[in-house]
Design a protein around this motif. Sequence first.
Motif, PDB file in Angstrom:
ATOM      1  N   GLY A 193      -8.944   9.648  -3.009  1.00 23.32           N
ATOM      2  CA  GLY A 193      -8.283   8.450  -3.521  1.00 23.32           C
ATOM      3  C   GLY A 193      -6.819   8.704  -3.822  1.00 23.32           C
ATOM      4  O   GLY A 193      -6.449   9.769  -4.312  1.00 23.32           O
ATOM      5  N   ALA A 194      -5.979   7.691  -3.549  1.00 29.91           N
ATOM      6  CA  ALA A 194      -4.545   7.781  -3.837  1.00 29.91           C
ATOM      7  C   ALA A 194      -4.022   6.384  -4.161  1.00 29.91           C
ATOM      8  O   ALA A 194      -4.390   5.414  -3.488  1.00 29.91           O
ATOM      9  N   SER A 195      -3.174   6.294  -5.189  1.00 30.75           N
ATOM     10  CA  SER A 195      -2.596   4.995  -5.559  1.00 30.75           C
ATOM     11  C   SER A 195      -1.371   5.231  -6.430  1.00 30.75           C
ATOM     12  O   SER A 195      -1.121   6.343  -6.895  1.00 30.75           O
ATOM     13  N   ARG A 196      -0.630   4.152  -6.652  1.00 34.38           N
ATOM     14  CA  ARG A 196       0.589   4.220  -7.452  1.00 34.38           C
ATOM     15  C   ARG A 196       0.474   3.234  -8.617  1.00 34.38           C
ATOM     16  O   ARG A 196       0.201   2.045  -8.400  1.00 34.38           O
ATOM     17  N   PRO A 197       0.696   3.698  -9.857  1.00 34.01           N
ATOM     18  CA  PRO A 197       0.529   2.819 -11.019  1.00 34.01           C
ATOM     19  C   PRO A 197       1.804   2.024 -11.338  1.00 34.01           C
ATOM     20  O   PRO A 197       2.913   2.482 -11.091  1.00 34.01           O
ATOM     21  N   VAL A 198       1.599   0.826 -11.929  1.00 32.74           N
ATOM     22  CA  VAL A 198       2.682  -0.007 -12.448  1.00 32.74           C
ATOM     23  C   VAL A 198       2.222  -0.554 -13.799  1.00 32.74           C
ATOM     24  O   VAL A 198       1.121  -1.100 -13.903  1.00 32.74           O
ATOM     25  N   GLN A 199       3.066  -0.359 -14.812  1.00 38.36           N
ATOM     26  CA  GLN A 199       2.709  -0.845 -16.141  1.00 38.36           C
ATOM     27  C   GLN A 199       3.342  -2.212 -16.379  1.00 38.36           C
ATOM     28  O   GLN A 199       4.530  -2.409 -16.167  1.00 38.36           O
ATOM     29  N   HIS A 200       2.531  -3.191 -16.811  1.00 37.25           N
ATOM     30  CA  HIS A 200       3.000  -4.536 -17.090  1.00 37.25           C
ATOM     31  C   HIS A 200       3.478  -4.641 -18.542  1.00 37.25           C
ATOM     32  O   HIS A 200       3.099  -3.821 -19.389  1.00 37.25           O
ATOM     33  N   PRO A 201       4.292  -5.656 -18.849  1.00 44.14           N
ATOM     34  CA  PRO A 201       4.812  -5.791 -20.212  1.00 44.14           C
ATOM     35  C   PRO A 201       3.727  -5.873 -21.291  1.00 44.14           C
ATOM     36  O   PRO A 201       3.959  -5.497 -22.432  1.00 44.14           O
ATOM     37  N   VAL A 234      -2.065  -1.424 -17.056  1.00 44.55           N
ATOM     38  CA  VAL A 234      -1.595  -0.575 -15.960  1.00 44.55           C
ATOM     39  C   VAL A 234      -2.400  -0.930 -14.718  1.00 44.55           C
ATOM     40  O   VAL A 234      -3.644  -0.942 -14.758  1.00 44.55           O
ATOM     41  N   VAL A 235      -1.694  -1.216 -13.610  1.00 38.89           N
ATOM     42  CA  VAL A 235      -2.338  -1.650 -12.375  1.00 38.89           C
ATOM     43  C   VAL A 235      -2.044  -0.619 -11.288  1.00 38.89           C
ATOM     44  O   VAL A 235      -0.897  -0.199 -11.111  1.00 38.89           O
ATOM     45  N   TRP A 236      -3.135  -0.168 -10.578  1.00 39.07           N
ATOM     46  CA  TRP A 236      -3.000   0.742  -9.455  1.00 39.07           C
ATOM     47  C   TRP A 236      -3.325  -0.010  -8.172  1.00 39.07           C
ATOM     48  O   TRP A 236      -4.350  -0.691  -8.070  1.00 39.07           O
ATOM     49  N   ASP A 237      -2.456   0.101  -7.151  1.00 40.65           N
ATOM     50  CA  ASP A 237      -2.728  -0.384  -5.804  1.00 40.65           C
ATOM     51  C   ASP A 237      -2.923   0.849  -4.928  1.00 40.65           C
ATOM     52  O   ASP A 237      -2.022   1.701  -4.832  1.00 40.65           O
ATOM     53  N   GLY A 238      -4.088   0.940  -4.280  1.00 40.75           N
ATOM     54  CA  GLY A 238      -4.322   2.173  -3.535  1.00 40.75           C
ATOM     55  C   GLY A 238      -5.416   2.066  -2.491  1.00 40.75           C
ATOM     56  O   GLY A 238      -5.852   0.971  -2.109  1.00 40.75           O
ATOM     57  N   LEU A 239      -5.877   3.256  -2.032  1.00 36.19           N
ATOM     58  CA  LEU A 239      -6.817   3.349  -0.914  1.00 36.19           C
ATOM     59  C   LEU A 239      -7.814   4.473  -1.194  1.00 36.19           C
ATOM     60  O   LEU A 239      -7.439   5.562  -1.654  1.00 36.19           O
ATOM     61  N   LEU A 240      -9.100   4.203  -0.938  1.00 34.06           N
ATOM     62  CA  LEU A 240     -10.163   5.206  -0.986  1.00 34.06           C
ATOM     63  C   LEU A 240     -10.631   5.456   0.437  1.00 34.06           C
ATOM     64  O   LEU A 240     -10.948   4.509   1.169  1.00 34.06           O
ATOM     65  N   THR A 241     -10.669   6.742   0.872  1.00 31.66           N
ATOM     66  CA  THR A 241     -11.094   7.077   2.242  1.00 31.66           C
ATOM     67  C   THR A 241     -12.204   8.115   2.211  1.00 31.66           C
ATOM     68  O   THR A 241     -12.339   8.902   1.267  1.00 31.66           O
ATOM     69  N   ASP A 242     -13.004   8.115   3.270  1.00 35.09           N
ATOM     70  CA  ASP A 242     -14.148   9.021   3.403  1.00 35.09           C
ATOM     71  C   ASP A 242     -13.656  10.368   3.948  1.00 35.09           C
ATOM     72  O   ASP A 242     -13.081  10.445   5.034  1.00 35.09           O
ATOM     73  N   MET A 243     -13.880  11.468   3.157  1.00 34.11           N
ATOM     74  CA  MET A 243     -13.502  12.801   3.610  1.00 34.11           C
ATOM     75  C   MET A 243     -14.735  13.712   3.709  1.00 34.11           C
ATOM     76  O   MET A 243     -14.634  14.937   3.697  1.00 34.11           O
TER      77      MET A 243
END
Length: 666
Positions: free
Chosen positions: A628-636, A640-649
Amino acid sequence: LDWMMPKLSGAEVLEQLRVASEPGPYLPILVITALPQFTTRKEALGAGATDFLNKPYDAAEIVLRVGNLLATRFLQLELIAQNQSLEKRVEERTAELSKANAALQRQSLVRERAAQAAVQITEEWEQSFDAVADHICILDLEGKIVRANRTMRERFEPIHGPLTGVDYRLCYCGSATPDPEPPCAEVLVKNRPVVWEGELPTIAGWHWIAAYPLSEQGVQWGAISVVRDMTARKEAEQALREAQEELEARVRDRTQELEAANSALSTQSIISKRAEKAVSFQAHMLESISEAVIATDPVGKILYVNQFAERLYGWPAHEMIGRDVVEIIVPQPSREKGRDIMEALKKGQTWSGEFLVQRRDGTTFPAAVTDSPLFDESGNLTAIIGISQDVTKRKEAEEALRLSEEKLRLAVNGADLGTWDWNVQSDQTRCSARTEEMFGLAPGTGRTRDAFLEAVHPEDRGLFAEALQRSIETHTPHEVDYRVVHSDGSIRWIRARGGVRANGDGQVTDMSGTVHDVTERERMKEKLRETEARYHRVAANAPGMIYQFVQRAGGSMEFLYVSEGSRELFGIEPAAIAADANVLVGRIHPADLASFEQSVEESRSSLRDWQWEGRFVRAPGDDLWISGASRPVQHPNGDVVWDGLLTDMTARMKIEEQLQDSAREN
């Protein structure tokens, strides 16, 4: 007021009353005395008295005189109150219009910025989607909500919980199976846009509702719905119309009253056979009239003035009698015209109109004047009767009306609106130049309904005609969007609004309204639909599961978005994960759960990118390695919201295990 008193004289009392009451409403004062009439009357009237009576006096006469003075005062107070009320109403309506126009400009700015941000298939698109003040949601073919923006969520989630999967009719109609179905339901059945305006059962106020089908490769898969609160603008438009109609009605009524009064006075004035006897006979009655009456001989020398004329022009009667009427009340620049009027009256003509006159102190004011000649039995001119009234207040009201109409015109131009009026019975139209420009018509050619109908796109002419006919039949306003075709072949989108006016029999006589060019809005909607479709195609075809995950400031977790990849990767429906984050988090292998929670906490506290590898239990004995990998953004608000991707390894991990086993054996 008695002129001779033991301590203070009548003149001293008048002086104190004048100081105490100025500036202020008209204060009537009747002076009574036994002193010689001429000198005392002159002194009393000069000191500010309104009327004069010698002792001994008749009780009935003094009652009548006091009654006349009080009636005059009450009429003046009523006029002041009416003027103040009218000025206040004009100020209130102007403020309401300015407020409504400012609100429209703010809403237009928000929609423009939201539409520009919608072309980005990133976090900016999501933020723009949520920034719109309107209710916006995406529906599947069953009417279930796939996604709703923040405005809609904040309104309905406290009532219905998470909106994903909730029937939109439950939100707006109070039931998932309303009877009858709302007009917007047609977008899911007939695959065509629907625009409607009216009241909703669950939300107070007046709303504009639009629904548009969402399709991919010619197949409809859902719809997008927009609900906009139009209450403030609706109330402002109605309030402005009512204020204008009220002002026009008051001006018409007052004008009719003045004309009727002038006509009545003229009729009374011509009864006498001889001018001097007629003036003397009518003098007592004319004293109570609230208009100035001046009688002259055929050459213009003043024979009689009533008390109202004394007050209006500031001259005592004894100083006016015997003098030329033009010299007394006509200002120097207008005296030539005054002489021309007198010449016409000498020839037996009647004159009426507005004329600038002057007071004794030289100040001028507009007056409504009616002059009529009087003839004896032989047809000889014996006198001229002039009736005049100060129309300053009426002129101010007319100016206020003109300014109100000018402000309305500026507001319409500022909002880039075109205006139109249609006489239903004669089929004649009047419209602004902007209206003709929107329809692609040459200036001055938009004079009939058919001229506008000809400019409407052939596919939309039925919609255009139907909207007008429905307003006529139901006496209700209409709002409709349609296309027009210009002479160069270009197509523009027009939003038209209008209402009807009916006569006393309930028959519609006129329609009026506005038109607005909404072509750019329609283009942005199309871009929004294309962006939405492209986003879903990318998400559906991307390997693994694309997601948007939020950890609330209070500690709760939620998946705001889950792509179709969850079904292939974990065997779980996206809606199930969106409804309950633990459906997926609960599948994390117990041995890897601690590292998962630690990695999320570190990313949340530092706002650094989240990266994690671990196992999920897809089924008993079936472990799945996930990266899993994503980037967090904190709202006022602390979320905290993460947009990311989960892949099968899993395959890679098995190869690594085999290599490690092989290395150990060697």
